[in-house]
Design a protein around this motif. Structure first.
Motif, short mmCIF file in Angstrom:
data_model
loop_
_atom_site.label_atom_id
_atom_site.label_comp_id
_atom_site.label_asym_id
_atom_site.label_seq_id
_atom_site.Cartn_x
_atom_site.Cartn_y
_atom_site.Cartn_z
N ALA A 1 -25.51 68.67 -27.26
CA ALA A 1 -25.08 69.67 -26.26
C ALA A 1 -26.00 70.89 -26.28
N GLU A 2 -26.38 71.33 -27.48
CA GLU A 2 -27.25 72.53 -27.57
C GLU A 2 -28.58 72.28 -26.86
N GLN A 3 -29.17 71.11 -27.09
CA GLN A 3 -30.47 70.83 -26.46
C GLN A 3 -30.34 70.69 -24.94
N LEU A 4 -29.26 70.03 -24.51
CA LEU A 4 -29.08 69.85 -23.05
C LEU A 4 -28.85 71.19 -22.37
N ALA A 5 -28.12 72.09 -23.06
CA ALA A 5 -27.83 73.40 -22.46
C ALA A 5 -29.13 74.16 -22.22
N LEU A 6 -30.13 73.96 -23.11
CA LEU A 6 -31.42 74.62 -22.91
C LEU A 6 -32.17 74.01 -21.73
N ARG A 7 -32.13 72.69 -21.64
CA ARG A 7 -32.89 72.02 -20.57
C ARG A 7 -32.26 72.13 -19.20
N PHE A 8 -30.93 72.13 -19.15
CA PHE A 8 -30.23 72.12 -17.85
C PHE A 8 -29.22 73.26 -17.78
N PRO A 9 -29.72 74.52 -17.71
CA PRO A 9 -28.80 75.65 -17.75
C PRO A 9 -27.80 75.65 -16.59
N GLN A 10 -28.14 74.96 -15.48
CA GLN A 10 -27.24 74.97 -14.32
C GLN A 10 -26.12 73.93 -14.42
N THR A 11 -26.19 73.04 -15.42
CA THR A 11 -25.16 72.00 -15.54
C THR A 11 -24.05 72.46 -16.48
#
Ligand SMILES: N[C@@H](Cc1c[nH]c[nH+]1)C(=O)O
Length: 388
Positions: free
Chosen positions: A253-263
């Motif tokens: 989740a932490e890595q995805l939050a960095l890559r896809f801030p709009q999701t």
């Protein structure tokens, strides 16, 4: 059968007409190019196989969803593929059997004897990707990133991603030593997402107080991931066997939050996905206005074992037709060129050339009412394009 009935299509089976069929096809090309550009090799598994190979190691859900037919050549029972993932796992484990990591993609019609929901088609066009040979957080992040990028490319907006982990449920079930029957009951209760029923079940069926609390806590582990820290720590404290799984889901989740801030990212530990083959991190993407997941997937590390080679595995799938319905991507507009019905070879060469370049050139027949954007006309002895 009346003549009106002859046109009746079975429930959940639809025909796709212009211009939607063109939209779907353009999206298919665009997404397959994206998958190819991301290093995923296309495979085309058979639509029909012996039932034994098709259903090996995949569980009851897929069995119920599979259309069965008898092979007139061998007399054996065959099934129409209802999900490409297990077939791709076999291709990886058996047909390709590569060293190291492999990345595979697919896009084809699958057949559902029973629709996955009231909304769903019984002949979805399943598009997806599978990644084999890597168990770490990086593989899950790669696959979910690819899924989100494909959704973006299709113009699917306001995506909300749910992350779950079948391993947490499995760790609790293993520790409590619950029976298959109890697991099924629990699965159903978790699907209904009713906290009071789940608490009552845990109080009744689980003797150990810490485990009963952990089962009841599962249902509280859904929602905004930032608000779940306390509940996650409590779960790891109650059942330390879940801490590796909980850390895994948090890192992803932490890595995805960095890559896809709009999701928007949510946790949902009650999400155990429909098919029983998932073993670890599972995920599903939702959008407003559509009750089912628009794309989903997860880890299924054990599926390859039945084909002689257990491999870490993760992947996602979506129905291309649903993506085309909800995606706002633009299709390429085409001008129509109308050419005269003339046998001049120079004209035919030019028509072939224009079509090769991607122009739509139509030679009208008697009653054609084609709307032209351009005409092919002979001016000064030369065939030329002229505005309509
Ligand atoms: N094939 C699964 C999703 C998936 C792909 N890979 C792993 N899981 C489904 O349609 O639900």
């Amino acid at each position: 059968m009346t003549s009106a009935d002859r046109w009746l299509l079975p429930d959940g089976i639809e025909e796709v007409l212009p211009p939607q069929a063109r939209r779907i096809e353009q999206l298919r090309r665009r997404l397959l190019d994206q998958l190819d550009n991301s290093g995923y090799d296309l495979v085309i598994p058979p639509a029909l196989e012996y039932l034994d190979s098709l259903l090996t190691g995949v569980g009851k859900d897929l069995d119920l969803r599979t259309f069965k037919v008898t092979d007139q050549l061998s007399g054996r029972l065959m099934g129409l593929s209802a999900d490409t993932t297990p077939q791709v796992a076999r291709i990886d484990a058996h047909s390709l059997a590569p060293e190291g990591i492999s990345r595979l993609s697919y896009c084809r019609t699958v057949f559902h004897a029973k629709a996955s929901s009231l909304l769903a088609s019984r002949t979805p066009t399943q598009i997806g990707a599978e990644l084999y040979g890597e168990a770490g957080v990086g593989a899950d992040v790669e696959i979910i990133s690819l899924m989100l990028t494909l959704l973006e490319s299709a113009g699917v907006q306001q995506v909300h991603l749910d992350l779950g982990h079948v391993g947490v449920f499995r760790a609790l079930a293993a520790k409590a030593g619950i029976s298959a029957e109890q697991q099924r009951e629990l699965f159903d209760l978790l699907k209904l997402k009713c906290a009071t029923d789940l608490e009552a079940w845990a109080a009744r069926e689980i003797q150990d107080a810490a485990l009963a609390e952990a089962f009841a806590l599962l249902i509280r582990l859904q929602g905004d991931r930032q608000k779940l820290d306390a509940a996650i720590s409590r779960m790891a404290e109650l059942v330390p066997e879940t801490s590796a799984e909980l850390a895994h889901i948090q890192q992803v989740a932490e890595q995805l939050a960095l890559r896809f801030p709009q999701t928007s990212l949510y946790f949902d530990l009650t999400e155990l996905r429909g098919y029983n083959y998932h073993t670890g991190l599972v995920f599903a993407a939702y959008i407003p206005g559509y009750g089912d997941a628009i794309a989903q997937g997860g880890r299924y590390d054990e599926t390859g074992a039945v084909f002689g080679r257990a491999r870490p595995a993760t992947g996602f799938s979506a129905d291309l037709k649903v993506l085309a319905r909800f995606g706002t991507y633009q299709t390429e507009a085409k001008q129509t060129v109308v050419a005269p019905n003339d046998n001049d070879p120079a004209l035919w060469q030019l028509i072939a050339q224009l079509r090769e370049q991607g122009k739509r050139v139509v030679v009208p027949l008697n009653d054609d009412a084609i709307r032209a954007d351009l005409y092919l006309k002979k001016l000064d002895g030369q065939w030329q394009l002229v505005e309509a």
